[in-house]
Scaffold this active site. Structure first.
Site, PDB file in Angstrom:
ATOM      1  N   LYS A 166       2.760  17.384  -0.882  1.00 15.90           N
ATOM      2  CA  LYS A 166       1.976  16.485  -0.045  1.00 15.90           C
ATOM      3  C   LYS A 166       0.602  17.084   0.246  1.00 15.90           C
ATOM      4  O   LYS A 166       0.478  18.265   0.574  1.00 15.90           O
ATOM      5  CB  LYS A 166       2.724  16.209   1.262  1.00 15.90           C
ATOM      6  CG  LYS A 166       2.052  15.172   2.168  1.00 15.90           C
ATOM      7  CD  LYS A 166       2.951  14.839   3.354  1.00 15.90           C
ATOM      8  CE  LYS A 166       2.303  13.833   4.296  1.00 15.90           C
ATOM      9  NZ  LYS A 166       3.197  13.431   5.405  1.00 15.90           N
ATOM     10  N   SER A 238       3.878   8.764   6.124  1.00 13.50           N
ATOM     11  CA  SER A 238       2.652   9.094   5.423  1.00 13.50           C
ATOM     12  C   SER A 238       2.896   9.958   4.191  1.00 13.50           C
ATOM     13  O   SER A 238       1.963  10.304   3.472  1.00 13.50           O
ATOM     14  CB  SER A 238       1.704   9.842   6.376  1.00 13.50           C
ATOM     15  OG  SER A 238       2.265  11.123   6.716  1.00 13.50           O
ATOM     16  N   SER A 262       7.600   9.962   8.789  1.00 12.32           N
ATOM     17  CA  SER A 262       6.831  10.051   7.544  1.00 12.32           C
ATOM     18  C   SER A 262       7.601  10.598   6.354  1.00 12.32           C
ATOM     19  O   SER A 262       7.086  10.593   5.242  1.00 12.32           O
ATOM     20  CB  SER A 262       5.569  10.898   7.768  1.00 12.32           C
ATOM     21  OG  SER A 262       4.660  10.192   8.580  1.00 12.32           O
TER      22      SER A 262
END
Length: 546
Positions: A166, A238, A262
């Site tokens: 990420k 996210s 997320s």
């Protein structure tokens, strides 16, 4: 300085706070508040780096907490059969199979890396799930793992496995832009702790998976990350890119982070298996801080055992993270689930629950367990959101004060720029009281898990998404089946999104969540492994429908 505060200003604001002062009290406030304002203005002259932590740190453990005993790691030893003939079948294989084929030299790390790089080249223009690729680094790391294996050194189950990281976790000399325009040119000089640990475990970094700007949603400076099951909708946030890439077979696994949904939210939408570990288990050193008392790092994979393999590599305390906690991680793929106490909140399986939700609860019974109804106290759980907003606004105060937040793509009322501005109107006294509410929620969940080992429910079960994130309890979310849904709007979660989504219907994954006791991920993984076999849908591949 602007005109001074008057007693009339105070009187006008009193209804907002549910309080009433006398004229004398208002005059006293006006007399002393100028110094308070000047102190705040003076403090704003200081600019804090994102990595500078607050003095106070969150510890999820209550008095009397006992860490689970360490019982070791035992992964399954089943033979997955010979290496498939097609690159697509190889790409979608779960980690235990990939690890076996590499360890037995049926495929090299370099060959597996090339398969994923080719798939990324073909599909990323449709998914927007990678922000940055590092093919040279990936090939070099893969060649290193192949050389080590040829010399007789095997680093473990992640040896030679390519993954996506990420894009809020630092990577040396590779852009880490946090999905946000103001940081597009940000180049770290050191890897984050998670990248260091994965490298030590032999994993191969393919690139940085897209993240919603400053870890919110699926919109970043490169576009909207897409759900591989319905390309008309975003993949959730996210950890949007991590879930999308994993679901689409563009990596062996990915790393996500969660502050409030997320990891589990994009796993629900994309049909991946996401594990949000206990707060403090995985080091956050070198990763963007959104809310230091809430942020967690965990794996997003295509299977339950995959997440155990990744967490084993990530686990361990780190003095570089003030919130880090030393804790053993134990997992036994063959331990079974006999005797597990499973609970559920009855309201979670009432109105709005899907057939898949009910089937998941029935699957627990089919496994020989007897789920029991449990309850949580009636508390204003969603009020805790303001703690998150205050922490996030403080972490990115410089964007607000400099108007750099205007550069972010999302500018709607629910986006960070507006939330940061709104947070400046929160009361400090209310903030402290919210922290006390958080402690009350901690005691409530502690009492709940004294009665049961695992709680099962839909992703948006009652208060659990909010409550368990603020208490730091772990959660495993896995695909349980499929539903028909229109293209779902941003910001609406779970079955509610499917019910209101307009237009053509798409067959999309639907998952179930398992919550467990602090630092007892091994137990929820055992139940998840058993349910995964019953559901029988983990291997289905996305359709890339439009």
């Amino acid at each position: 300085m602007a005109d001074k505060l008057t007693t009339g200003d105070i009187a006008a604001a009193e209804p907002l706070f549910g309080i009433s002062y006398t004229e004398t009290e208002r005059a006293q406030i006006c007399e002393g508040i100028e110094h308070q304002i000047l102190s705040a203005v003076a403090r704003r002259e200081l600019v804090f780096a994102n990595h500078e932590p607050p003095a106070l740190r969150f510890d999820p453990r209550l008095a009397g907490f006992e860490m689970p005993a360490e019982t070791g790691l035992r992964f399954s030893a089943d033979d997955p059969g010979p290496l498939p003939e097609t690159s697509e079948d190889i790409a979608y294989a779960p980690l235990p199979a990939l690890a076996h084929w590499i360890a037995t030299r049926q495929i090299t790390g370099r060959a597996l890396t090339e398969i994923y790089l080719a798939r990324i080249e073909a599909l990323n223009p449709r998914l927007y799930c990678f922000a940055t690729l590092c093919p040279e680094r990936a090939r070099a790391e893969a060649d290193r793992t192949d050389k080590l294996l040829a010399e007789g050194t095997h680093l473990g189950p992640l040896h030679g496995i390519p993954y996506a990281l990420k894009d809020i976790c630092d990577t040396k000399d590779i852009a880490t832009a946090w999905g946000a325009e103001p940081y597009r040119d940000r180049i770290p000089t050191r890897d984050a702790a998670v990248a260091e640990r994965l490298s030590a475990a032999g994993a191969v970094l393919l690139g940085k998976s897209a993240v919603g700007a400053l870890a919110l949603g699926d919109v970043w400076y490169g576009g909207t990350t897409r759900n591989p099951w319905n390309l008309n909708e975003g993949s959730g946030g996210s950890s949007a890119g991590s879930a999308s890439a994993t679901a689409a077979g563009l990596c062996g696994f990915a790393i996500g982070t969660e502050t409030l949904g997320s990891i589990t939210n994009p796993s629900q939408r994309c049909g991946t298996t996401g594990l949000r570990p206990t707060h403090g288990r995985v080091s956050r050193r070198g990763c963007m801080a959104l809310c230091p008392s809430l942020d967690k790092i965990g794996p997003i994979c295509r299977g339950v055992e995959d997440t155990a393999m990744v967490l084993a590599a990530l686990n361990g305390a780190d003095p570089g993270d003030r919130g880090s906690i030393e804790a053993p991680f134990s997992f036994d793929a063959g331990a079974g689930i006999a005797g597990l106490r499973v609970g559920y909140l009855p309201e979670a399986f009432g109105e709005g629950a899907t057939e898949v939700d009910h089937a998941a609860l029935q699957a627990v019974r089919d496994l020989g367990l007897a789920p029991v109804e449990v309850a949580l106290p009636d508390l204003p759980y969603t009020a805790l959101y303001d703690l998150l907003h205050a922490e996030a606004a403080a972490q990115f105060e410089d964007l607000t004060l400099s108007d750099e937040d205007d550069r972010l793509t999302r500018q709607d009322p629910a986006a960070w720029p507006n939330r940061f501005r709104m947070a400046r109107f929160l009361s400090a006294v209310d903030h402290v009281q919210l922290d006390r509410l958080r402690y009350r929620v901690m005691t409530a969940l502690d009492a709940l898990f004294s009665e049961i080992d695992v709680l099962i429910g839909p992703f948006n079960t009652g208060p659990m998404l909010v409550a368990s994130n603020f208490t730091g309890h772990p959660c495993l979310h896995l695909r349980a089946g499929f539903v028909q849904s229109g293209t779902r709007p941003r910001g609406v979660l779970g079955s509610q999104a499917q019910m209101i989504a307009p237009g053509p219907r798409f067959r999309v994954p639907h998952g179930i969540s398992l919550w467990g006791r602090l630092f007892d991920e091994g137990t929820i993984l055992r139940l998840g492994l058993a349910l995964e076999q019953v559901f029988g849908v983990a291997g289905e591949r996305p359709t890339f429908a439009e």
